[in-house]
Design a protein around this motif. Structure first.
Motif, PDB file in Angstrom:
ATOM      1  N   PRO A   1      49.641  38.502  54.139  1.00  0.00           N
ATOM      2  CA  PRO A   1      48.760  38.728  52.987  1.00  0.00           C
ATOM      3  C   PRO A   1      47.457  37.937  53.078  1.00  0.00           C
ATOM      4  O   PRO A   1      46.396  38.416  52.673  1.00  0.00           O
ATOM      5  CB  PRO A   1      49.617  38.279  51.796  1.00  0.00           C
ATOM      6  CG  PRO A   1      51.020  38.508  52.247  1.00  0.00           C
ATOM      7  CD  PRO A   1      51.017  38.130  53.707  1.00  0.00           C
ATOM      8  N   GLU A   2      47.534  36.722  53.636  1.00  0.00           N
ATOM      9  CA  GLU A   2      46.330  35.910  53.798  1.00  0.00           C
ATOM     10  C   GLU A   2      45.394  36.515  54.843  1.00  0.00           C
ATOM     11  O   GLU A   2      44.165  36.458  54.704  1.00  0.00           O
ATOM     12  CB  GLU A   2      46.707  34.481  54.201  1.00  0.00           C
ATOM     13  CG  GLU A   2      47.446  33.711  53.118  1.00  0.00           C
ATOM     14  CD  GLU A   2      47.945  32.362  53.600  1.00  0.00           C
ATOM     15  OE1 GLU A   2      47.556  31.353  52.987  1.00  0.00           O
ATOM     16  OE2 GLU A   2      48.716  32.309  54.562  1.00  0.00           O
TER      17      GLU A   2
ATOM     18  N   GLU B   1      49.915  45.342  51.743  1.00  0.00           N
ATOM     19  CA  GLU B   1      48.816  44.771  50.969  1.00  0.00           C
ATOM     20  C   GLU B   1      47.647  45.748  50.902  1.00  0.00           C
ATOM     21  O   GLU B   1      46.792  45.653  50.016  1.00  0.00           O
ATOM     22  CB  GLU B   1      48.344  43.460  51.612  1.00  0.00           C
ATOM     23  CG  GLU B   1      49.323  42.317  51.524  1.00  0.00           C
ATOM     24  CD  GLU B   1      49.447  41.758  50.119  1.00  0.00           C
ATOM     25  OE1 GLU B   1      48.405  41.512  49.490  1.00  0.00           O
ATOM     26  OE2 GLU B   1      50.585  41.569  49.651  1.00  0.00           O
TER      27      GLU B   1
ATOM     28  N   ARG C   1      39.284  41.249  54.213  1.00  0.00           N
ATOM     29  CA  ARG C   1      38.484  41.761  53.099  1.00  0.00           C
ATOM     30  C   ARG C   1      37.246  40.900  52.849  1.00  0.00           C
ATOM     31  O   ARG C   1      36.206  41.393  52.423  1.00  0.00           O
ATOM     32  CB  ARG C   1      39.345  41.834  51.834  1.00  0.00           C
ATOM     33  CG  ARG C   1      40.378  42.965  51.862  1.00  0.00           C
ATOM     34  CD  ARG C   1      41.031  43.165  50.510  1.00  0.00           C
ATOM     35  NE  ARG C   1      41.802  44.404  50.483  1.00  0.00           N
ATOM     36  CZ  ARG C   1      43.108  44.484  50.254  1.00  0.00           C
ATOM     37  NH1 ARG C   1      43.804  43.379  50.028  1.00  0.00           N
ATOM     38  NH2 ARG C   1      43.728  45.658  50.239  1.00  0.00           N
ATOM     39  N   LEU C   2      37.380  39.618  53.132  1.00  0.00           N
ATOM     40  CA  LEU C   2      36.263  38.692  52.923  1.00  0.00           C
ATOM     41  C   LEU C   2      35.319  38.631  54.124  1.00  0.00           C
ATOM     42  O   LEU C   2      34.287  37.963  54.075  1.00  0.00           O
ATOM     43  CB  LEU C   2      36.800  37.288  52.629  1.00  0.00           C
ATOM     44  CG  LEU C   2      37.572  37.122  51.313  1.00  0.00           C
ATOM     45  CD1 LEU C   2      38.173  35.717  51.227  1.00  0.00           C
ATOM     46  CD2 LEU C   2      36.673  37.392  50.119  1.00  0.00           C
TER      47      LEU C   2
ATOM     48  N   GLN D   1      43.591  39.380  53.239  1.00  0.00           N
ATOM     49  CA  GLN D   1      42.545  38.866  52.359  1.00  0.00           C
ATOM     50  C   GLN D   1      41.347  38.378  53.158  1.00  0.00           C
ATOM     51  O   GLN D   1      40.184  38.599  52.781  1.00  0.00           O
ATOM     52  CB  GLN D   1      43.109  37.725  51.493  1.00  0.00           C
ATOM     53  CG  GLN D   1      42.117  37.087  50.541  1.00  0.00           C
ATOM     54  CD  GLN D   1      41.591  38.034  49.467  1.00  0.00           C
ATOM     55  OE1 GLN D   1      42.095  39.147  49.316  1.00  0.00           O
ATOM     56  NE2 GLN D   1      40.569  37.611  48.745  1.00  0.00           N
TER      57      GLN D   1
END
Length: 347
Positions: free
Chosen positions: A83-84, A106, A90-91, A87
């Motif tokens: 999940p990290e 996710e 996405r960043l 993320q």
């Protein structure tokens, strides 16, 4: 010529030169002239055969693209749990990931339809359903900003425990590792009478060492690579679910890759995925034998015990359908599975 016109002309020439320089600097260079750097993270340990395959395909991408595409790999969970990693993509901190189904979910939860506990009897069933669902899965993932480069798996999940587990009641007595961040799955396990303990997968080994966890679900190869069996020396002889995953890249990054090399890069990645699948299938029994040699006890599950597992799982299907797996994806997967079984039974 007076000093004032001369000064004006010098100023205008200087301004024109600055504007020209700015235009040259700010005008985008052709994609083919740039190096696209792709940072890819995975939980796969750097000392594993999996990582060797990933490194090989990264090198192939560099050669096939004549250096226009550079892949930097981060293994062993150094960039965090799945999940990290998603993320971070996405960043914009990462551009790709080799993810388990937990990571892919996710992005698109329909992928869980391929990992419904005890819903599939063989690799062939899972991949037959995947092939049918792949267009819709990949389209949904792309609509969420990612592109699937290949599908992979890490083998069948089994329960690895500190005490023998043959039935659901045996497992209910133990503290069970559960991926953090999935509240609905946590609730489902609790409602069924189990004792799940949520945490990132990067904390699993430490948790087993400190008795925070007494049970977890792993494939034999993952258990061997991470030596989790040292702290959980009992393996339940029950195929719980196939640990499916995928290699994904952000859609924006894929768009920067030169169009003329994309087909070859995609082909190389899918060949690597097929190689990993074949290696994992062939190594499963060897891994189990290796663990037995190291003292692992394989706990048999007889027909009566298996029926208890199936009853427990199927009682949870109404909640899995909708809460964990989107209802339409659940129904579609079971439909394709049943169609495959009918076709296979005629052969």
């Amino acid at each position: 010529m007076s000093a004032r016109p001369l000064a004006r002309r010098c100023f205008m020439s200087s301004a024109f030169a600055c504007a020209l320089v700015a235009a040259v600097c700010l005008t985008p260079r052709p994609a083919g002239a740039q190096t696209v750097t792709i940072k890819v993270a995975t939980l796969v340990p750097t000392n594993s055969s999996w990582f060797v395959v990933l490194k090989e395909v990264a090198d192939r991408w560099a050669k096939l693209s004549n250096g226009k595409v550079k892949v930097i790999l981060y293994g062993g969970g150094t960039k965090g749990d799945d999940p990290e990693v998603v993320q971070a993509m996405r960043l914009g901190e990462l551009q790709g990931g080799v993810l388990t189904s937990t990571g892919v979910a996710e992005i698109e939860k329909s992928v869980y339809a391929l990992s419904i506990p005890m819903a599939y009897d063989s690799y062939e069933e899972v991949y037959a359903v995947l092939e049918k669902m792949r267009p819709r899965l990949e389209a949904a993932i792309e609509s969420n900003g990612f592109v699937v480069l290949n599908w992979v798996d890490a083998g069948w999940l089994h329960f690895f425990t500190k005490k023998p587990v043959a039935t659901p009641d045996d497992l209910k007595k133990l503290k069970l590792f559960q991926w953090a961040g999935d509240a609905k799955s946590l609730e489902l396990w609790k409602a069924a009478g189990f004792n799940p303990r949520p945490a990132p997968s990067t904390e699993l080994l430490t948790g087993l060492q400190t008795n925070l966890f007494e049970a977890c679900s792993l494939s034999p190869q993952i258990a061997v690579i991470g030596r989790y069996y040292d702290k959980a020396p009992y393996m339940t002889d029950l195929n719980w679910a196939l640990l499916l995953g995928a290699t994904v890249i952000t859609k924006d990054t894929w768009a920067k890759v030169p169009a003329d090399v994309k087909p070859e890069l995609l082909k190389a990645m899918r060949e690597a995925g097929a190689k990993l699948q074949a290696d994992i299938r062939q190594s499963a029994e060897k891994d189990v034998q290796a663990m037995k040699g190291a003292g692992v006890k394989v706990v048999p599950v007889d027909a009566k015990a298996k029926s208890l597992w199936r009853e427990a799982v199927e009682a949870a299907y109404p909640r899995i359908r909708g809460d964990i797996v989107p209802a339409d994806a659940f129904d579609e997967a079971m439909k394709f599975r049943d169609e495959y079984r009918k076709t296979a039974s005629r052969k």
